[in-house]
Scaffold this motif. Sequence first.
Motif, PDB file in Angstrom:
ATOM      1  N   ARG A  99       0.634  -1.063  -0.075  1.00 32.24           N
ATOM      2  CA  ARG A  99       0.032  -0.143   0.058  1.00 32.24           C
ATOM      3  C   ARG A  99       0.745   1.138   0.024  1.00 32.24           C
ATOM      4  O   ARG A  99       1.799   1.480   0.268  1.00 32.24           O
ATOM      5  N   LEU A 100       0.194   2.321  -0.564  1.00 31.79           N
ATOM      6  CA  LEU A 100       0.981   3.745  -0.277  1.00 31.79           C
ATOM      7  C   LEU A 100      -0.357   4.482   0.244  1.00 31.79           C
ATOM      8  O   LEU A 100      -1.424   4.293  -0.074  1.00 31.79           O
ATOM      9  N   ASP A 101      -0.091   5.169   1.106  1.00 33.90           N
ATOM     10  CA  ASP A 101      -1.084   6.301   1.746  1.00 33.90           C
ATOM     11  C   ASP A 101      -1.705   7.225   0.816  1.00 33.90           C
ATOM     12  O   ASP A 101      -1.244   7.544  -0.249  1.00 33.90           O
ATOM     13  N   THR A 104       0.560   9.730  -0.167  1.00 34.70           N
ATOM     14  CA  THR A 104       1.948   9.435  -0.531  1.00 34.70           C
ATOM     15  C   THR A 104       1.896   9.404  -2.184  1.00 34.70           C
ATOM     16  O   THR A 104       0.863   8.466  -2.704  1.00 34.70           O
ATOM     17  N   TYR A 131      12.206   5.557  -0.253  1.00 33.67           N
ATOM     18  CA  TYR A 131      11.317   6.754  -0.323  1.00 33.67           C
ATOM     19  C   TYR A 131      12.238   8.263  -0.287  1.00 33.67           C
ATOM     20  O   TYR A 131      13.241   8.056   0.492  1.00 33.67           O
ATOM     21  N   ARG A 185       1.709   3.077   7.485  1.00 36.15           N
ATOM     22  CA  ARG A 185       2.474   4.734   7.845  1.00 36.15           C
ATOM     23  C   ARG A 185       3.744   4.596   8.644  1.00 36.15           C
ATOM     24  O   ARG A 185       3.976   5.449   8.950  1.00 36.15           O
ATOM     25  N   GLN A 186       4.418   3.576   8.015  1.00 31.10           N
ATOM     26  CA  GLN A 186       5.893   3.392   8.811  1.00 31.10           C
ATOM     27  C   GLN A 186       6.785   4.641   8.587  1.00 31.10           C
ATOM     28  O   GLN A 186       7.448   4.936   9.500  1.00 31.10           O
ATOM     29  N   VAL A 187       6.944   5.176   7.313  1.00 33.16           N
ATOM     30  CA  VAL A 187       7.912   6.023   7.045  1.00 33.16           C
ATOM     31  C   VAL A 187       7.428   7.443   8.124  1.00 33.16           C
ATOM     32  O   VAL A 187       8.516   8.186   8.595  1.00 33.16           O
ATOM     33  N   ARG A 188       6.052   7.675   7.787  1.00 30.80           N
ATOM     34  CA  ARG A 188       5.714   8.820   8.412  1.00 30.80           C
ATOM     35  C   ARG A 188       5.890   8.653  10.187  1.00 30.80           C
ATOM     36  O   ARG A 188       6.181   9.770  10.705  1.00 30.80           O
ATOM     37  N   LEU A 201       5.901  12.816   0.626  1.00 34.89           N
ATOM     38  CA  LEU A 201       6.292  11.406   0.458  1.00 34.89           C
ATOM     39  C   LEU A 201       6.299  10.805  -0.647  1.00 34.89           C
ATOM     40  O   LEU A 201       5.163  10.629  -1.269  1.00 34.89           O
TER      41      LEU A 201
HETATM   42  N1  URA Z   1       5.333   4.640   4.824  1.00 35.71           N
HETATM   43  C1  URA Z   1       4.480   5.622   4.978  1.00 35.71           C
HETATM   44  O1  URA Z   1       4.428   6.310   5.820  1.00 35.71           O
HETATM   45  N2  URA Z   1       3.546   5.959   4.000  1.00 35.71           N
HETATM   46  C2  URA Z   1       3.494   5.200   2.694  1.00 35.71           C
HETATM   47  O2  URA Z   1       2.488   5.302   1.981  1.00 35.71           O
HETATM   48  C3  URA Z   1       4.418   4.177   2.450  1.00 35.71           C
HETATM   49  C4  URA Z   1       5.391   4.081   3.631  1.00 35.71           C
END
Ligand code: URA
Length: 233
Positions: A99-101, A104, A131, A185-188, A201
């Motif tokens: 998935r992508l948010d 994103t 990313y 929402r890992q990167v966020r 992102l």
């Molecule tokens: N991490 C995020 O926070 N959002 C994404 O869509 C993908 C990875």
Amino acid sequence: MRLNKYIAHSGVASRRKADELVEKGLVKINGVTASTGMDVGPGDVVEVDGKIIEPEKKLVYYMLNKPVGYITTASDEQGRPTVLDLMPEVEERIYPVGRLDYMTSGLLIMTNDGDLAYKLMHPSKKVFKTYVAEVGGLLTIHEARRLSAGVKIQGRMTAPAKVEILSQSDSSSRVMISISEGRNRQVRRMFEAVGHRVIRLERISIANLKLGHLKEGRYRKMSQNEIDYLKRL
Ligand code: URA
């Protein structure tokens, strides 16, 4: 063939999702509710949620540059546009790999190959997704190192990540980050854990498969080399 593989090949769901459908009692073989781990033989009739399914013959693989403002599930209660709305010419029942948010953008693989989708998404396979994030404020080297070593999100440490600061100012920083997991929402959440809010992102690659010059909102068929590369991972 294993039941979950059969379902994945039919394009209905990934193998993992297929197991969930079986556990929920939504799958029947020859009219009898199936259980996990069963096999499907020649002539068996498999139903998912009351519909007979058959393995798709033609597997297709696309890459899409998802714009902000599209969701990656097939339908949305709020009626928001989905990534499938961007690919009306594709006849096969494809779905996104991972998935992508909504907010994103970037690289999304769209396929009906449930096996490949399962493999690419499984955390044990350690496929790095890269990313570029624009975050508020000045991200320090110390914070970048923390992100790289692992930070606690949702009560659990993240796996080691690759982090590179691309540019910095007092008001914002651009950071390239590669992660092998795919938590919500890992990167966020990771940037929030070190005190920075993600402003923008974009996913630019999955392993060595790169978005390249594909314009936002556009998609293309993946080359045989790219498909073979992903299958070998
Ligand atoms: N991490 C995020 O926070 N959002 C994404 O869509 C993908 C990875």
